[in-house]
Design a protein around this motif. Structure first.
Motif, mmCIF file in Angstrom:
data_model
loop_
_atom_site.group_PDB
_atom_site.id
_atom_site.type_symbol
_atom_site.label_atom_id
_atom_site.label_comp_id
_atom_site.label_asym_id
_atom_site.label_seq_id
_atom_site.Cartn_x
_atom_site.Cartn_y
_atom_site.Cartn_z
ATOM 1 N N VAL A 269 0.854 -1.188 0.000
ATOM 2 C CA VAL A 269 0.000 0.000 0.000
ATOM 3 C C VAL A 269 0.891 1.239 0.000
ATOM 4 N N ILE A 270 0.722 2.090 -1.008
ATOM 5 C CA ILE A 270 1.497 3.325 -1.046
ATOM 6 C C ILE A 270 0.630 4.553 -0.764
ATOM 7 N N ALA A 271 -0.678 4.384 -0.795
ATOM 8 C CA ALA A 271 -1.579 5.488 -0.448
ATOM 9 C C ALA A 271 -2.947 4.923 -0.128
ATOM 10 N N ALA B 35 -20.684 11.134 -5.233
ATOM 11 C CA ALA B 35 -20.521 11.409 -6.661
ATOM 12 C C ALA B 35 -19.642 12.636 -6.891
ATOM 13 N N GLU B 36 -19.771 13.631 -6.018
ATOM 14 C CA GLU B 36 -18.970 14.846 -6.170
ATOM 15 C C GLU B 36 -17.559 14.677 -5.609
ATOM 16 N N ARG B 37 -17.385 13.791 -4.650
ATOM 17 C CA ARG B 37 -16.105 13.699 -3.951
ATOM 18 C C ARG B 37 -15.176 12.630 -4.506
ATOM 19 N N LEU B 38 -15.696 11.593 -5.140
ATOM 20 C CA LEU B 38 -14.862 10.452 -5.511
ATOM 21 C C LEU B 38 -13.699 10.837 -6.417
ATOM 22 N N MET B 39 -13.952 11.456 -7.550
ATOM 23 C CA MET B 39 -12.869 11.756 -8.488
ATOM 24 C C MET B 39 -11.852 12.738 -7.924
ATOM 25 N N PRO B 40 -12.264 13.827 -7.264
ATOM 26 C CA PRO B 40 -11.248 14.688 -6.635
ATOM 27 C C PRO B 40 -10.399 13.950 -5.602
ATOM 28 N N MET B 41 -11.004 13.045 -4.842
ATOM 29 C CA MET B 41 -10.236 12.298 -3.844
ATOM 30 C C MET B 41 -9.222 11.383 -4.515
ATOM 31 N N LEU B 42 -9.614 10.749 -5.621
ATOM 32 C CA LEU B 42 -8.660 9.914 -6.354
ATOM 33 C C LEU B 42 -7.513 10.757 -6.912
ATOM 34 N N GLU B 43 -7.822 11.926 -7.432
ATOM 35 C CA GLU B 43 -6.784 12.829 -7.941
ATOM 36 C C GLU B 43 -5.806 13.205 -6.832
ATOM 37 N N GLU B 44 -6.331 13.541 -5.667
ATOM 38 C CA GLU B 44 -5.478 13.925 -4.542
ATOM 39 C C GLU B 44 -4.599 12.754 -4.094
ATOM 40 N N MET B 45 -5.155 11.561 -4.070
ATOM 41 C CA MET B 45 -4.390 10.398 -3.640
ATOM 42 C C MET B 45 -3.252 10.097 -4.606
ATOM 43 N N LEU B 46 -3.536 10.165 -5.902
ATOM 44 C CA LEU B 46 -2.500 9.919 -6.895
ATOM 45 C C LEU B 46 -1.400 10.971 -6.812
ATOM 46 N N ALA B 47 -1.802 12.230 -6.704
ATOM 47 C CA ALA B 47 -0.808 13.305 -6.633
ATOM 48 C C ALA B 47 0.065 13.165 -5.397
ATOM 49 N N GLY B 48 -0.534 12.806 -4.272
ATOM 50 C CA GLY B 48 0.240 12.646 -3.050
ATOM 51 C C GLY B 48 1.249 11.514 -3.127
ATOM 52 N N ALA B 49 0.948 10.496 -3.949
ATOM 53 C CA ALA B 49 1.861 9.361 -4.099
ATOM 54 C C ALA B 49 2.813 9.531 -5.279
#
Length: 260
Positions: free
Chosen positions: A20-22, A33-47
């Motif tokens: 697990v890296i993030a 529906a509004e939060r899922l894609m932004p949260m995925l973007e933030e997780m990818l960017a943080g990793a």
């Protein structure tokens, strides 16, 4: 990557080589529906990972919240199409059992005195007993043609017709009875059951468990692990797993009369 919105949360995890890296999990009763894609973007960017770096997407397909399941499945299908990678559906019950003891029964509260149930056997294979037919003995050898050209046939020996006597002796053509206990079969698909009438047969995991033990892994992590393990085998497109019909009923009022 794995993510799930089948309950009152947005959960996602990112794995590399099984590690697990993030991981993110945000509790919410609405707004997935509004939060899922932004949260995925933030997780990818943080990793430090790009969308193009992903190799497979695991998505929770339920059973669970009707709208939440559809949100995550639609997102996974869209991402898989745009990125050219597989999206693999993982049931909530499979994810809860991942990494835990076996055998185990997963019980998730379905309300109205019911539960979603799935039994997982002690091994990855279905936990059923399969007994093969007895092998041929000297009395059952058929006639076989020789392997060399023009070789004479090999004939089976004449059957032994001597009477059999003595305690504990049985003819060789009669197989020994199999006295091994037959284990409970693995439930290959989840089911909707009445909780009050359900006996306790194994350790239980889930929100409706009576002798509950905690899941071994966070839901999104387990979803990603299962998807990565299945990535080498062709899988159907993710689809919501519904074990109960929709609560909404069609209107009973007669349709309006159209005037000319």
């Amino acid at each position: 990557m794995g993510f799930d919105t089948s309950a009152a949360h947005c959960a996602a995890a990112l794995l590399r080589g099984g590690a697990v890296i993030a991981e993110r999990c945000e509790e919410m009763t609405k707004g997935q529906a509004e939060r899922l894609m932004p949260m995925l973007e933030e997780m990818l960017a943080g990793a430090g990972v790009r969308w193009a770096d992903l190799g497979v997407i695991g998505v929770g397909i339920g059973p669970g919240n009707f709208t939440g399941v559809r949100i995550s499945v639609a997102a996974a299908r869209g991402l898989a199409l745009s990125l050219g990678i597989p999206a693999i559906g993982v049931s909530r019950l499979e994810a809860l059992a991942e990494g835990g003891p076996r055998p185990v029964v997963v019980l998730e509260d379905a309300r109205r005195g019911q539960a979603y149930r799935q039994h997982f056997a002690a091994s990855a294979e279905p936990n059923t007993l399969s007994v093969s037919a007895p092998t041929s003995t000297a009395l059952d050898i058929p006639t076989v043609s020789g392997t060399e050209p023009n070789a004479p046939p090999v004939l089976a020996p004449e059957p032994d017709t001597r009477p059999i006597s003595g305690a504990g002796i049985r003819p060789v053509s009669e197989p020994e009875p199999d006295t091994r206990p037959v284990a409970e079969p693995d439930t290959s698909t989840p089911e909707l059951v009445e909780l009050d009438a359900l006996p306790v047969t194994a350790p239980e995991i889930g929100s409706a468990a009576r002798n509950g033990i905690a899941p071994a892994l966070p839901l999104a992590v387990a979803t990603a692990l299962i998807a990565a393990r299945r990535a080498g085998v062709p899988q159907p497109r993710p689809a919501p797993l519904y074990l109960r019909g929709a609560d909404a009923a069609p209107p009973s009022d007669p349709p309006p009369v159209l005037l000319d």
